[in-house]
Scaffold this motif. Structure first.
Motif, PDB file in Angstrom:
ATOM      1  N   LEU A   1      46.875 -47.915  -3.130  1.00 32.09           N
ATOM      2  CA  LEU A   1      45.973 -48.375  -2.068  1.00 32.09           C
ATOM      3  C   LEU A   1      45.124 -49.535  -2.581  1.00 32.09           C
ATOM      4  CD1 LEU A   1      44.683 -45.112  -0.344  1.00 32.09           C
ATOM      5  CD2 LEU A   1      46.066 -46.911   0.674  1.00 32.09           C
TER       6      LEU A   1
ATOM      7  N   ALA B   1      45.060 -53.271  -1.026  1.00 30.44           N
ATOM      8  CA  ALA B   1      43.841 -53.964  -0.609  1.00 30.44           C
ATOM      9  C   ALA B   1      43.673 -55.280  -1.365  1.00 30.44           C
ATOM     10  CB  ALA B   1      42.618 -53.067  -0.842  1.00 30.44           C
TER      11      ALA B   1
ATOM     12  N   TYR C   1      47.636 -44.034   9.837  1.00 34.90           N
ATOM     13  CA  TYR C   1      47.355 -44.810   8.628  1.00 34.90           C
ATOM     14  C   TYR C   1      48.230 -44.349   7.461  1.00 34.90           C
ATOM     15  CZ  TYR C   1      45.085 -46.913   4.668  1.00 34.90           C
ATOM     16  OH  TYR C   1      44.860 -47.614   3.530  1.00 34.90           O
TER      17      TYR C   1
ATOM     18  N   ASP D   1      50.473 -46.709   5.276  1.00 38.68           N
ATOM     19  CA  ASP D   1      50.284 -46.758   3.831  1.00 38.68           C
ATOM     20  C   ASP D   1      51.623 -46.623   3.112  1.00 38.68           C
ATOM     21  OD1 ASP D   1      49.073 -46.584   1.241  1.00 38.68           O
ATOM     22  OD2 ASP D   1      49.175 -44.409   1.384  1.00 38.68           O
TER      23      ASP D   1
ATOM     24  N   TRP E   1      35.461 -48.008  -2.931  1.00 43.96           N
ATOM     25  CA  TRP E   1      36.529 -47.538  -2.038  1.00 43.96           C
ATOM     26  C   TRP E   1      37.518 -46.668  -2.809  1.00 43.96           C
ATOM     27  CZ3 TRP E   1      38.271 -52.663   0.809  1.00 43.96           C
ATOM     28  CH2 TRP E   1      37.147 -53.242   1.410  1.00 43.96           C
TER      29      TRP E   1
ATOM     30  N   TRP F   1      38.809 -42.931  -1.975  1.00 40.93           N
ATOM     31  CA  TRP F   1      40.207 -42.554  -1.804  1.00 40.93           C
ATOM     32  C   TRP F   1      40.602 -41.443  -2.775  1.00 40.93           C
ATOM     33  CZ3 TRP F   1      41.412 -48.424  -2.084  1.00 40.93           C
ATOM     34  CH2 TRP F   1      41.222 -49.007  -0.814  1.00 40.93           C
TER      35      TRP F   1
ATOM     36  N   SER G   1      48.155 -54.770   6.325  1.00 41.13           N
ATOM     37  CA  SER G   1      47.771 -53.575   5.578  1.00 41.13           C
ATOM     38  C   SER G   1      46.413 -53.770   4.917  1.00 41.13           C
ATOM     39  CB  SER G   1      48.835 -53.232   4.533  1.00 41.13           C
ATOM     40  OG  SER G   1      48.857 -54.184   3.484  1.00 41.13           O
ATOM     41  N   THR G   2      46.143 -54.999   4.444  1.00 42.83           N
ATOM     42  CA  THR G   2      44.832 -55.295   3.854  1.00 42.83           C
ATOM     43  C   THR G   2      43.745 -55.222   4.922  1.00 42.83           C
ATOM     44  OG1 THR G   2      45.871 -56.757   2.228  1.00 42.83           O
ATOM     45  CG2 THR G   2      43.505 -56.996   2.552  1.00 42.83           C
TER      46      THR G   2
ATOM     47  N   THR H   1      43.151 -51.566   5.839  1.00 44.79           N
ATOM     48  CA  THR H   1      42.508 -50.887   4.720  1.00 44.79           C
ATOM     49  C   THR H   1      41.029 -51.229   4.666  1.00 44.79           C
ATOM     50  OG1 THR H   1      44.565 -50.917   3.443  1.00 44.79           O
ATOM     51  CG2 THR H   1      42.536 -50.582   2.219  1.00 44.79           C
TER      52      THR H   1
ATOM     53  N   ASP I   1      39.146 -49.640   7.466  1.00 45.08           N
ATOM     54  CA  ASP I   1      38.961 -48.215   7.224  1.00 45.08           C
ATOM     55  C   ASP I   1      37.932 -47.955   6.126  1.00 45.08           C
ATOM     56  OD1 ASP I   1      39.973 -45.268   7.219  1.00 45.08           O
ATOM     57  OD2 ASP I   1      40.231 -45.905   5.137  1.00 45.08           O
ATOM     58  N   ALA I   2      38.003 -48.725   5.035  1.00 44.27           N
ATOM     59  CA  ALA I   2      37.206 -48.422   3.843  1.00 44.27           C
ATOM     60  C   ALA I   2      35.725 -48.749   4.016  1.00 44.27           C
ATOM     61  CB  ALA I   2      37.769 -49.174   2.638  1.00 44.27           C
TER      62      ALA I   2
END
Length: 406
Positions: A14, A18, A136, A140, A201, A205, A292-293, A296, A299-300
């Motif tokens: 992850l 990111a 997600y 991922d 982050w 995770w 995806s970045t 992420t 979300d983060a």
């Protein structure tokens, strides 16, 4: 054994997902195009000196079962308040920078609109939909394959570029001079391989993975997972610098500050070496990597703000995950709609801010992992401590150099 090995990989990938985004697709290729191989020293040094502070995130989480934010509160409520204010002040710009690059690639890939603000809003709404219906995890898993495809494609493109180039190239390293060059250097270092607050982050995770798997990950396993992602991010960073240097350096062509044009130029770096057939393939891989970045980040940041809010305000004020996602989306849209000058300018602001705040996170992570809140057996060895102190001096020194050059 294979199943056991794969089960160790998670938060580290992850982290790579990111990290491999704006810093690589935008900043590294620009570094190669503008300076050739002359900034490889900066790329390597920043990876070395940031390494301890990123590693301390999963190390602390594995050692204590807590996030770095829990640790920051133990250092003093004022420390957590400082983080809260700092993160709130920067998260909108960071999200805007990531999203506008993703929008640029989407406009290039799909072609039916070049309104990057509209694309940005659509991308954020789709991201919220994924997060809302629990997709997600699927994204991922898919992201790992997309990054693998992008990695192979980049390696092949670099190899062909090396074979095809007829011009000589120099590995002489360059020390930037003048405000413009120094500003680019600091921006390059700011998000290479990622902003330091991603260590927070990563700890979030890691704790979440423990909850899902019902199995506490040991510090050595967490560090191994992190190292896989970190080394991968470093390798790809070097590849993107090489690609920019081999194809565009001293060619008379430079990257545009306009998002859609930049995206087209980026894809052309591949098509010139792999052939026109690769354009759609590479465009899709680059877009999915940036998407995806984007998701992420979307979300983060809210997770971090929700966690810090709960630690600061307890049950008095409930600012949950969805409150922060909606606020972040609205704030990002406002920046892109009313304050966007060009993509490169926005990326530069976000990356410079990240570098100037890096010493704050570096010092806190070092104090936390070496202090009484981490058991002695899980504290870093003397070599890593020395590297940490040198890294803090590096980050502070370059920040002062930049401020004095303005």
């Amino acid at each position: 054994m294979k199943k056991s090995l794969l089960s160790l990989l998670g938060p580290g990938l992850l982290f790579a997902g990111a990290a491999i985004g704006v810093s690589h697709l935008v900043q590294s290729t620009r570094a190669g195009a503008d300076f050739g191989f002359g900034l490889l020293w900066a790329l390597l040094l920043v990876h070395v000196f940031k390494y301890p502070f990123f590693q301390f995130g999963p190390r602390y989480a594995a050692a204590t079962g807590e996030t770095l934010l829990d640790g920051y509160k133990k250092l003093g409520k004022g420390v957590l308040i400082s983080y809260y204010i700092l993160n709130f002040a920067t998260m909108f710009t960071i999200q805007a920078a990531v999203t506008i690059v993703t929008a640029s690639l989407a406009a290039n890939l799909f072609g039916f609109s070049h309104d990057l603000v509209a694309w940005s809003l659509a991308i954020m709404l789709v991201s919220i939909l994924f997060l809302g219906i629990g997709k997600y995890t699927f994204l991922d898993n898919l992201m790992k394959y997309i990054i693998a495809i992008l990695t192979v494609s980049t390696i092949v493109a670099v190899a062909i570029a090396l074979f095809k180039t007829e011009k000589g190239f120099s590995f002489q390293q360059i020390i930037p001079s003048g405000t413009a060059q120094v500003t680019f250097l600091i921006a390059f270092l700011g998000w290479m391989p990622a902003p330091l607050d991603i260590s927070i982050w990563h700890s979030l995770w890691s704790v979440e993975k423990d909850k899902i798997t019902f199995e506490k990950i040991k510090p050595k396993q967490a560090i191994f997972d992190f190292n896989v992602g970190y080394i991968g991010a470093l390798f790809l960073g070097v590849c993107f610098v090489m690609l920019g240097a081999l194809v565009m350096y001293q060619s008379g062509e430079s990257f545009s500050s306009k998002g859609a044009t930049f995206a087209s130029q980026l894809i052309n770096l591949y098509t010139e070496n792999l052939g026109e057939f690769s354009g759609i393939f590479i465009g899709a891989a680059a877009f999915t990597t940036m998407f995806s970045t984007t998701i992420t980040t979307l979300d983060a940041s809210p997770r971090a703000m929700e966690k810090s809010s709960s630690l600061l305000f307890s049950k008095k004020i409930k600012l949950n995950y969805w409150f922060w996602i909606i606020l972040l989306t609205i704030g990002t849209y406002i920046i892109l709609r009313y304050f966007l000058i060009d993509m490169v300018f926005l990326v530069r602001i976000a990356t410079v801010l990240s570098f100037l705040t890096a010493p704050f996170y570096a010092i806190l992570n070092y104090i936390l992992i070496t202090g009484k809140h981490t058991s002695e057996k899980h504290r870093p060895e003397i070599g890593l401590r020395i590297l940490s102190l040198v890294g803090i001096a590096f980050l502070i020194g370059f920040s002062i150099w930049f401020l004095l050059s303005l």
